[in-house]
Design an enzyme around this catalytic site. Structure first.
Site, mmCIF file in Angstrom:
data_model
loop_
_atom_site.group_PDB
_atom_site.id
_atom_site.type_symbol
_atom_site.label_atom_id
_atom_site.label_comp_id
_atom_site.label_asym_id
_atom_site.label_seq_id
_atom_site.Cartn_x
_atom_site.Cartn_y
_atom_site.Cartn_z
ATOM 1 N N CYS A 82 0.864 -1.190 0.000
ATOM 2 C CA CYS A 82 0.000 0.000 0.000
ATOM 3 C C CYS A 82 0.899 1.238 0.000
ATOM 4 C CB CYS A 82 -0.922 -0.063 1.206
ATOM 5 S SG CYS A 82 -1.119 1.431 2.133
ATOM 6 N N CYS A 85 1.830 4.046 4.625
ATOM 7 C CA CYS A 85 2.797 4.297 5.700
ATOM 8 C C CYS A 85 4.200 3.835 5.331
ATOM 9 C CB CYS A 85 2.368 3.570 6.968
ATOM 10 S SG CYS A 85 0.695 3.899 7.449
ATOM 11 N N CYS A 162 -6.314 -1.356 8.865
ATOM 12 C CA CYS A 162 -5.284 -0.335 8.659
ATOM 13 C C CYS A 162 -4.937 0.182 10.044
ATOM 14 C CB CYS A 162 -5.832 0.773 7.768
ATOM 15 S SG CYS A 162 -4.718 2.178 7.692
ATOM 16 N N GLN A 286 -8.707 18.723 10.364
ATOM 17 C CA GLN A 286 -7.460 18.056 10.711
ATOM 18 C C GLN A 286 -7.726 16.564 10.909
ATOM 19 O OE1 GLN A 286 -4.532 19.497 10.817
ATOM 20 N NE2 GLN A 286 -5.118 21.641 10.712
ATOM 21 N N GLU A 336 -11.437 31.790 3.768
ATOM 22 C CA GLU A 336 -11.493 30.388 3.342
ATOM 23 C C GLU A 336 -12.253 30.301 2.025
ATOM 24 O OE1 GLU A 336 -10.463 27.177 4.305
ATOM 25 O OE2 GLU A 336 -11.665 26.614 2.555
ATOM 26 N N ASP A 382 -2.304 28.968 7.030
ATOM 27 C CA ASP A 382 -2.321 27.491 7.031
ATOM 28 C C ASP A 382 -2.743 27.014 5.646
ATOM 29 O OD1 ASP A 382 -2.369 24.813 7.629
ATOM 30 O OD2 ASP A 382 -4.071 24.910 8.999
ATOM 31 N N CYS A 409 2.038 21.926 5.731
ATOM 32 C CA CYS A 409 2.143 20.467 5.592
ATOM 33 C C CYS A 409 3.140 20.121 4.499
ATOM 34 C CB CYS A 409 0.769 19.851 5.312
ATOM 35 S SG CYS A 409 -0.021 20.524 3.858
HETATM 36 C C1 LIG Z 1 -4.429 22.907 5.299
HETATM 37 S S1 LIG Z 1 -6.111 23.380 5.286
HETATM 38 C C2 LIG Z 1 -6.210 24.282 6.778
HETATM 39 C C3 LIG Z 1 -7.572 24.494 7.348
HETATM 40 C C4 LIG Z 1 -7.666 25.003 8.786
HETATM 41 N N1 LIG Z 1 -6.687 25.985 9.119
HETATM 42 C C5 LIG Z 1 -7.634 23.852 9.759
HETATM 43 O O1 LIG Z 1 -6.624 23.698 10.452
HETATM 44 O O2 LIG Z 1 -8.593 23.098 9.824
HETATM 45 C C6 LIG Z 1 -6.117 24.573 4.020
HETATM 46 C C7 LIG Z 1 -7.444 25.245 3.791
HETATM 47 O O3 LIG Z 1 -7.251 26.252 2.794
HETATM 48 C C8 LIG Z 1 -8.382 26.287 1.942
HETATM 49 N N2 LIG Z 1 -7.898 26.912 0.693
HETATM 50 C C9 LIG Z 1 -7.208 26.350 -0.321
HETATM 51 N N3 LIG Z 1 -6.866 27.271 -1.242
HETATM 52 C C10 LIG Z 1 -7.343 28.455 -0.778
HETATM 53 C C11 LIG Z 1 -7.304 29.792 -1.277
HETATM 54 N N4 LIG Z 1 -6.693 30.089 -2.439
HETATM 55 N N5 LIG Z 1 -7.883 30.760 -0.560
HETATM 56 C C12 LIG Z 1 -8.514 30.483 0.610
HETATM 57 N N6 LIG Z 1 -8.589 29.231 1.138
HETATM 58 C C13 LIG Z 1 -8.009 28.233 0.449
HETATM 59 C C14 LIG Z 1 -8.825 24.837 1.844
HETATM 60 O O4 LIG Z 1 -10.188 24.758 1.485
HETATM 61 C C15 LIG Z 1 -8.547 24.342 3.272
HETATM 62 O O5 LIG Z 1 -9.690 24.511 4.090
#
Ligand SMILES: C[S@@+](CC[C@H](N)C(=O)[O-])C[C@H]1O[C@@H](n2cnc3c(N)ncnc32)[C@H](O)[C@@H]1O
Length: 453
Positions: A82, A85, A162, A286, A336, A382, A409
């Site tokens: 797979c 991991c 899993c 998350q 968002e 984020d 990430c």
């Molecule tokens: C890594 S996640 C983080 C979400 C949140 N901070 C959390 O910890 O739950 C990235 C987020 O960015 C949003 N996203 C992606 N591209 C974006 C953009 N260009 N403008 C605004 N939001 C965006 C995604 O929908 C997602 O919810």
């Protein structure tokens, strides 16, 4: 084909010396660099060369001649088959230290930043059964089963257990496949574009063990869908809500736009650090709630808010960080792009009686120019794996915000963006990697920045 005196199919003996970004081990011979999956730095191995290009190649281990002290027997029977991991054969301590080194390497090599402190990775006490969400593809045509994609392909391999997912999930997958067969819904086959069921998504509440299930279907109204939902709940009582997602797209995008509730609860409830999040099936959340709680604590500790600050949370999802921050400052604005996530975030604010927060739906790069406040005291970033849009970093830098918390990430795009921010006068004080995805090569980091002047 011969390159640098090596040939495909040839056996070579390698001393593996390091771990590459992505989890393969690295060994060197006669000017060539070989990437070896499931190798452990410190191993002496016999490898069969499977790929050559210029001065690098790939190979598979045919014999371990001397095992590395960092090697352990992977507990999962699908390890190596797979694509999940890839680090299970390494001790957890070694996984953590190699993730720290990868971050350090990206920051200096890609970011060109020296003297940035990369702290030890915050690991998990129990790094198993941590993942609250699974996305399992259907395989098996008329005799459907649920599983995982084999490494590097779209071949579905059957999944019995899993070890990074909660146990209840095994029963959900087994029963859902049994019922799919009962209702004569064949698995969708990409190559011939035939069949009905594409994926099953399930998300589990960490404390109660309740499960939200989403069946992703090529058909909008597969016959028997309401009975399927009821019978799935009867067979696995933890299933609290069953949704159908209609996705007739011809590409690889997993989810379509439309969701239909078939039975049970609309939302799943997850508690992180005392805030309850109501999650709809379509929004990002998350996947490791234990470590998400640790991240919240680290951020709140470092931000040391006194109650008068204005905070901007860009890429805020369903408000994971916004709501915690709002309890400690004057006002939070979240940005968002996903409509589902914004609806969740607004609902979550009401659910937790938090009034000093507002969410703006849109792409950050489009809306950042027209925000309600002129200046912010703290910006939280984020972004998804590709990192922040240039326009976003530019606007944040021009605002002159004194502190930035950047959650990432992907250490490569983090390093790139920290370099851009450094050019705008921001010093990265320190980086704390947090192991959100034990046994996989994925790395999550929190970088704390301050304006140098
Ligand atoms: C890594 S996640 C983080 C979400 C949140 N901070 C959390 O910890 O739950 C990235 C987020 O960015 C949003 N996203 C992606 N591209 C974006 C953009 N260009 N403008 C605004 N939001 C965006 C995604 O929908 C997602 O919810």
């Amino acid at each position: 084909m011969t390159e640098n005196n090596f040939e495909k199919g040839q056996q070579v003996i390698l001393n593996l010396d390091s771990l590459a970004f992505g989890g393969d081990s690295v060994g060197r011979k006669d000017g060539m660099v070989f990437f070896v999956p499931e190798g452990a730095p410190g191993d002496k191995v016999e490898v069969e060369i499977t790929y050559l290009s210029g001065n690098f190649g790939r190979g598979i281990i045919t014999k371990i001649l001397e095992a590395s002290p960092y090697r352990v027997t992977p507990p999962c029977s699908l390890h190596g088959i797979c694509g999940g991991c890839g680090l299970q054969h390494l001790t957890y301590e070694y996984q953590l230290e190699s993730k720290r080194k990868t971050v350090e390497d990206c920051i200096s090599r890609i970011g060109g930043l020296e003297n940035v402190e990369v702290l030890p990775v915050l690991g998990m006490e129990d790094p198993w059964r941590y993942r609250n969400k699974v996305q399992a593809p259907f395989g098996g045509g008329l005799d459907p089963y649920l599983g995982l994609y084999a490494k590097g392909s779209h071949r579905v391999i059957r999944l019995d257990d899993c070890l990074i997912q909660p146990e209840v999930n095994n029963r959900v997958l087994l029963e859902a496949a049994r019922l799919a067969k009962k209702y004569r819904w064949p698995a969708y086959k990409e190559e011939i574009r035939k069949g009905i069921l594409r994926y099953l998504l399930s998300r589990t509440e960490s404390k109660s063990g309740k499960v939200q299930v989403v069946l992703v279907s090529m058909e909008k109204e597969p016959k028997g869908r309401y009975k399927f939902a009821k019978e799935l709940h009867d067979a696995v009582p933890e299933v609290s809500g069953v949704w159908l997602n209609y996705n007739a797209r011809r590409d690889n995008v997993v989810l379509g736009e439309n969701y239909f509730l078939l039975a049970g609860d609309e939302f799943l409830e997850e508690d992180i650090g005392g805030i309850e999040y109501l999650l709809s099936p379509g929004s990002f959340f998350q996947v490791n709630p234990v470590q998400a709680g640790s991240m919240v604590s680290l951020i709140l500790e470092e931000a040391a808010l006194c109650g008068r600050e204005k905070v901007l949370d860009i890429y805020c999802g369903a408000g994971t960080f916004s709501l915690h921050l709002a309890r400690r400052c004057e006002r939070v604005t979240g940005i968002e792009e996903s409509g589902h996530a914004v609806e969740d975030a607004e609902r979550n604010a009401i659910h937790n009686n938090i009034e000093n927060v507002e969410f703006i739906k849109g792409k950050a790069e489009d809306v950042i120019g027209g925000l309600p406040e002129k200046h912010y005291d703290l910006v939280v970033l984020d972004p998804p794996r590709k990192g922040c849009a240039r326009e976003v970093l530019k606007a944040v830098g021009e605002d002159g915000v004194p502190e930035i918390v950047y959650i990432s990430c992907n250490p490569s795009t983090l390093a790139r963006d920290l370099k851009i921010l450094s050019g705008m006068g921001y010093k990265t004080r320190k980086i704390r990697p947090v192991d959100m995805f034990p046994h996989t090569p994925h790395i999550e980091c929190i970088a704390f920045l301050e304006r140098a002047d």
